[in-house]
Every structure is written in structure tokens, then in C-alpha cells.
Design an enzyme around this catalytic site. Structure first.
Site, short mmCIF file in Angstrom:
data_model
loop_
_atom_site.label_atom_id
_atom_site.label_comp_id
_atom_site.label_asym_id
_atom_site.label_seq_id
_atom_site.Cartn_x
_atom_site.Cartn_y
_atom_site.Cartn_z
N GLU A 41 0.83 -1.21 0.00
CA GLU A 41 0.00 0.00 0.00
C GLU A 41 0.87 1.26 0.00
O GLU A 41 1.16 1.81 1.06
CB GLU A 41 -0.93 0.03 1.22
N GLU B 104 -6.14 -7.21 -1.08
CA GLU B 104 -6.51 -7.10 0.33
C GLU B 104 -7.84 -6.39 0.44
O GLU B 104 -8.07 -5.37 -0.22
CB GLU B 104 -5.43 -6.31 1.11
C1 IDC Z 1 -3.02 -3.67 10.33
C2 IDC Z 1 -3.10 -4.79 11.31
C3 IDC Z 1 -2.68 -4.33 12.69
C4 IDC Z 1 -1.34 -3.67 12.62
C5 IDC Z 1 -1.34 -2.59 11.59
C6 IDC Z 1 0.04 -1.97 11.53
O1 IDC Z 1 -4.41 -5.33 11.34
O2 IDC Z 1 -2.61 -5.43 13.57
O3 IDC Z 1 -1.02 -3.12 13.88
O4 IDC Z 1 -1.73 -3.11 10.33
O5 IDC Z 1 0.59 -1.86 10.32
C7 IDC Z 1 -4.17 -2.15 5.62
C8 IDC Z 1 -2.80 -2.72 5.67
C9 IDC Z 1 -2.67 -3.72 6.80
C10 IDC Z 1 -3.49 -3.28 8.01
C11 IDC Z 1 -4.94 -3.33 7.60
C12 IDC Z 1 -5.91 -3.04 8.77
O6 IDC Z 1 -2.36 -3.28 4.44
O7 IDC Z 1 -1.30 -3.83 7.12
O8 IDC Z 1 -3.28 -4.20 9.04
N1 IDC Z 1 -5.15 -2.39 6.52
O9 IDC Z 1 -5.71 -1.77 9.28
N2 IDC Z 1 -4.65 -1.33 4.71
C13 IDC Z 1 -5.90 -0.98 5.05
C14 IDC Z 1 -6.24 -1.65 6.20
#
Ligand code: IDC
Length: 508
Positions: A333, A425
Site C-alpha cells: 500500500e 486485500e
Molecule cells: C493492520 C493490522 C494491525 C497492525 C497494523 C500496523 O491489522 O494489527 O497493527 O496493520 O501496520 C491495511 C494494511 C494492513 C493493516 C490493515 C488493517 O495493508 O497492514 O493491518 N489495513 O488496518 N490497509 C488498510 C487496512
């Protein structure tokens, strides 16, 4: 688990009287034998794999003491000496006579397989006092101890890849570093015919126009699950959980989420690359596609990790280019960065990957956290007007249904007519991966993706406490149950129902 001196003395006394010390970590699979009287007693419990450690816990390892900096479940390869992000070195272990660990056993090899066993042999290790035996690990979990230099591991599943390591130990309880890892696949028991898995039916994938096509040149849609970050939830990816993903969920694809920062790849490239190799083999043994996700996130400019990405993907592509079930996602991302900077990153990295592997499709994250630019007030025309100069590539789109409404759905609909899109994702909840699910909105996205054969991967196959992690907390430490719905949160029940419906892959 800190032991005050008085407890230690009492423990030594009890040991001398023939009582074992209490087993140390709750999850350790085999209790270490109490050291013989007079031998070194570590100030803290010996570090072990497959054990939950919380911040502040102290352990001994290799004659040194360490303190835990970040709560995690340990795995083979994550020894305190390898993982400065997880463990702080305190100094030499106190109060020992022999604190020198044996050398690692060398040349671990598989000497034979059946449908339920793998035979192993290795070269003897050395020690300043003397090696008393060896500990055999299967996928990081201790499965046997033996005095000799060979062992047959039984009770295995057919057609399954397992990875083994061996460590030597001495009378004082010092444990050597791990041997080389060896992966062996058990023989088929004539169960699932090999031609019926998603990877076997579809074979090598290729981008055809704006679609993803199988080996017959026909557009297909893959549906599957993403792991959580390997630095936190690697222990949710076991033979049992991946069996369930392949045969109970009928998942076509496993996304292997390798964070670069936040305690991920950059803290130990060797260890994380090895784990990705292993997970690719585990997905392959189960007939799933393996989507290797270079999970850059913070910082959001993928160029920050360009040289790391070159190193990582060179090794992955070199090792696995013979496989027909791979996809590479080179930027999870991008955020806070323009499309042209992302394009520049892709055009520097892709030739490096292509030098090793000319055929695996490469997926490229879009600006605004994979929103085709929408979250930055931009849109897909940035990409359409200035596409990455490479072939066999797709662009990625991410959404979280409770946060990303009609505007995002419309962008996906428009863009997918013009450029190849893979939804690497998405979540049924808010962008935090938490909060209430919006299944109605998610279903609109799924209907659109089904109509247009847009492949998708849901976040995430772990048991973290957020609503978007499919398993209830504790499932991974309990090692299941992995099949059915008893361990699933509402999002897990819902998405499993939508992954497990039959595929209709064209075969001519
Ligand atoms: C989130 C995880 C969380 C972590 C965080 C930190 O759920 O446990 O602490 O990342 O990076 C994304 C990202 C993905 C995120 C997810 C939810 O690719 O890494 O995971 N998310 O927030 N993009 C949109 C949402």
C-alpha cells in the site's frame, strides 16, 4: 519467567533429590530435563520455540540472558541472538560452570520418505564438555529427542511438505544453534488426485488484456485469504491451518504478508526470507497459489525499500521460478506518494525480478493505500495515462467495506475495464481492520468482482483481537480447531462461506 535465587536453589535441591523442575513455558512441547547437580543452572528458563513471551520476560539462551521487548510467539530461527527487535541482551548468564553451547549439527538431510514419515540424518555436533543428545524440530515445534545422529519422524500427513531442523544439547542444558533446515514432502497416499487443486487445474497464470488467465488462456477469478504480518502471526500458519484453508475453506490462494518495517523483514532478512520460502512450499504442497506480498506500509514511499525489495525478490524468484503457482505483489500500500514515484519504483524493480523469473505475474500497489488514488483525491486516470512499462503486470485495489463506499466501488468498476486489477486485500469492516462489519456493502463488491472475474484476497487469517482477523483470540496458540466454524469470528464465518463455494475454472 524470572526465577528468584531462592527458587533456583530450591529447584537444584529438588532436582538433586530426583524431582524435576516445573516445566517452564506453558506452551513448550517437551519439558527440558533438570540439569544434573553441580552443572550450570541458567538464571532464567532456557529460551524455547513455540512459546508465548510477553514484554519483560527474561530467558537464557546460548549462555546469555535476554529480556523480551515485544510480545510474540517464538519460532525456530527466532532465537534471541537473531532477533534484536524482540530481545534485549542483558549479558552473560549468571552462576554457571558450563555455559558454552554445542556447535550446530551440520548437513541435516532427508534419507527417505513414506506417506507418513520422513527419515533424517545429520553430522555430529561438537562441544567443550560433550554432546548428550539432539532435539528434532518439525516446522519449529520440538518433536523428538535422540542420542544418535539419525531419526525417523512419524505420524505425518501424506503429500505434505515439512521443514526440519536439529539442535545439539549438552549435560548443562546448553542448546546449540539450529542446523540447516531441510524440507521434505511425504509421499502421496493416493488421496486427492493431484490434478484437482486450483494450482494444478489453472497452472501458470498470465495477464491477458485486463484479466488474469489460466494455462488455457481463459480468464479466471481466484479467491483466498491473506496472512497477518509474519512478524506477529506466523504461528497461525501451520500444516493444520493451511490444510483447513485448502480443503475446508477451498481457498485458491494464500497471500504471504511480509511486513518490511514494524519488526518485519528489515530486522532479520535471512529469517523472514526463509519463512517465506517455507510458506511458499506449504501453499504449493496444498495446490494453492502463493501470493508473495512485500508489505511496505510505513513509510509509504516504496522507493524507501527498493534495495531491500531487489535483494528479497531476487532470492525468491531464483528459488521458485520453476513453480507455476506464484504471484508477486511488489508494494502492498503506497501512501503519501505520487503515482509517478510508484511507477518509477516498479520500473526499477521489475527488470531485476524478470532477470530471474520471466513469467510470474507481478502486482503493483496503487497510490492512496491501494485505492487507485481515490484516498488521495486522485483516481485511476493517473495510471491509465501513465502505465508501468512492463508486461504481465496487474495493479492492486484494496477496500474496507465499512469505510470505503460507493465512490470506491465505482472506481473499481471503472478501472477494471481499462487496466488489470487484483484485489490483494480487503476487509468487511473499517480501514483499521476492526469495528463493525458491513456485509451488505462487501457483498456489492463481491458481486462486482464475480461478474468481472476480479481475483480477491481477504484480510486476515489470524487470531488477533480485531474483528477482521477470522479466528477468535487464542485459536493459534491452541493449534485450532482449524476446520468448521467453531473458532471463527463473524467475519470469518461470512468470508469462509464465500471462499468455499465451488470454483468453475475453464479447462479448455
Ligand atoms: C493492520 C493490522 C494491525 C497492525 C497494523 C500496523 O491489522 O494489527 O497493527 O496493520 O501496520 C491495511 C494494511 C494492513 C493493516 C490493515 C488493517 O495493508 O497492514 O493491518 N489495513 O488496518 N490497509 C488498510 C487496512
Amino acid at each position: 519467567m524470572r526465577r528468584p535465587l531462592s527458587t533456583l536453589l530450591a529447584g537444584t535441591l529438588l532436582a538433586a533429590l530426583g524431582f524435576g523442575l516445573a516445566p517452564s513455558p506453558a506452551l513448550a512441547t517437551v519439558t527440558e530435563r533438570a540439569p544434573a547437580a553441580g552443572a550450570q543452572v541458567a538464571a532464567y528458563a532456557q529460551w524455547q520455540p513455540n512459546t508465548s513471551y510477553t514484554v519483560g520476560t527474561r530467558v537464557s539462551y546460548g549462555g546469555k540472558d535476554y529480556e523480551c521487548l515485544q510480545s510474540h510467539t517464538s519460532l525456530t530461527g527466532w532465537e534471541p541472538s537473531n532477533t534484536p527487535a524482540l530481545w534485549k541482551l542483558l549479558g552473560d548468564s549468571s552462576g554457571g560452570t558450563d555455559t558454552t553451547a554445542p556447535s550446530a549439527p551440520a548437513s541435516l538431510r532427508s534419507t527417505g520418505t513414506t506417506s507418513s514419515s520422513v527419515s533424517l540424518a545429520w553430522n555430529a555436533a561438537g562441544d567443550n564438555v560433550g554432546v548428550t543428545g539432539y532435539v528434532v524440530y518439525r516446522d519449529g515445534a520440538q518433536v523428538a529427542t535422540t542420542a544418535g545422529t539419525s531419526h525417523t519422524v512419524g505420524s505425518l500427513s501424506a503429500s505434505t511438505a515439512y521443514t526440519f531442523t536439529v539442535r545439539a544439547r549438552d549435560a548443562a542444558g546448553n542448546i546449540s544453534p539450529a542446523s540447516n533446515a531441510v524440507t521434505a514432502t511425504t509421499q502421496s497416499d493416493g488421496g486427492t488426485p493431484p490434478g484437482t487443486t486450483p494450482a494444478a487445474i489453472n497452472g501458470r497464470l498470465k495477464v491477458c488484456g485486463v484479466k488474469l488467465c489460466n494455462q488455457y488462456g481463459k480468464p479466471i477469478q481466484l479467491r483466498g485469504m491473506s496472512s497477518h504480518g509474519l512478524q506477529w502471526y506466523s504461528h497461525c500458519l501451520t500444516n493444520g491451518s493451511l490444510d483447513a484453508l485448502a480443503t475446508d475453506w477451498n481457498s485458491d490462494v494464500l497471500r504471504i504478508s511480509l511486513y518490511v518495517q514494524e519488526g518485519g523483514y528489515e530486522t532479520n532478512p535471512r529469517m523472514f526470507t526463509d519463512r517465506v520460502h517455507q510458506l511458499i512450499e506449504m501453499a504449493t504442497a496444498r495446490g494453492m497459489y502463493a501470493l508473495v506480498d512485500w508489505h511496505q506500509l510505513t513509510p509509504g514511499d516504496p522507493n524507501y525499500n527498493l534495495s531491500r525489495a531487489k535483494t528479497f525478490f531476487t532470492e525468491i524468484a531464483q528459488r521458485h521460478r520453476g513453480k507455476t503457482n506464484l504471484l508477486y505483489d511488489i508494494a502492498n500500500e503506497p501512501n503519501g506518494v505520487s503515482w509517478s514515484r510508484i511507477k518509477s519504483y516498479a520500473e526499477q524493480l521489475i527488470p531485476v525480478i524478470r532477470a530471474q523469473d520471466p513469467t510470474t505475474p507481478i502486482l503493483i500497489g496503487t497510490h492512496g493505500w491501494g485505492s487507485l488514488g481515490i484516498s488521495d483525491g486522485r483516481n485511476e486516470t493517473d495510471i491509465i495515462n501513465n502505465p508501468v512499462q512492463a508486461t504481465n503486470i496487474m495493479y492492486t485495489f484494496h477496500f474496507y467495506a465499512a469505510s470505503h463506499d460507493q465512490e470506491y466501488l465505482d472506481a473499481l468498476n471503472r478501472a477494471s475495464d481499462r487496466i488489470p486489477i487484483f484485489v490483494t486485500e480487503f476487509g468487511t469492516q473499517e480501514a483499521s481492520g476492526d469495528g463493525p462489519n458491513n456485509f451488505t456493502r462487501t457483498q456489492q463488491y463481491l458481486d462486482l468482482m464475480a461478474n468481472k472475474k476480479i481475483s480477491w484476497v481477504n484480510w486476515n487469517f489470524s487470531d488477533d483481537e480485531r474483528s477482521g482477523a477470522v479466528f477468535k483470540p487464542g485459536t493459534c496458540n491452541n493449534n485450532g480447531p482449524w476446520t468448521g466454524t467453531t473458532s471463527l469470528k463473524p467475519a470469518g464465518v461470512w468470508i469462509r462461506d464465500r471462499i468455499r463455494t465451488p470454483d468453475s475454472f475453464p479447462t479448455t
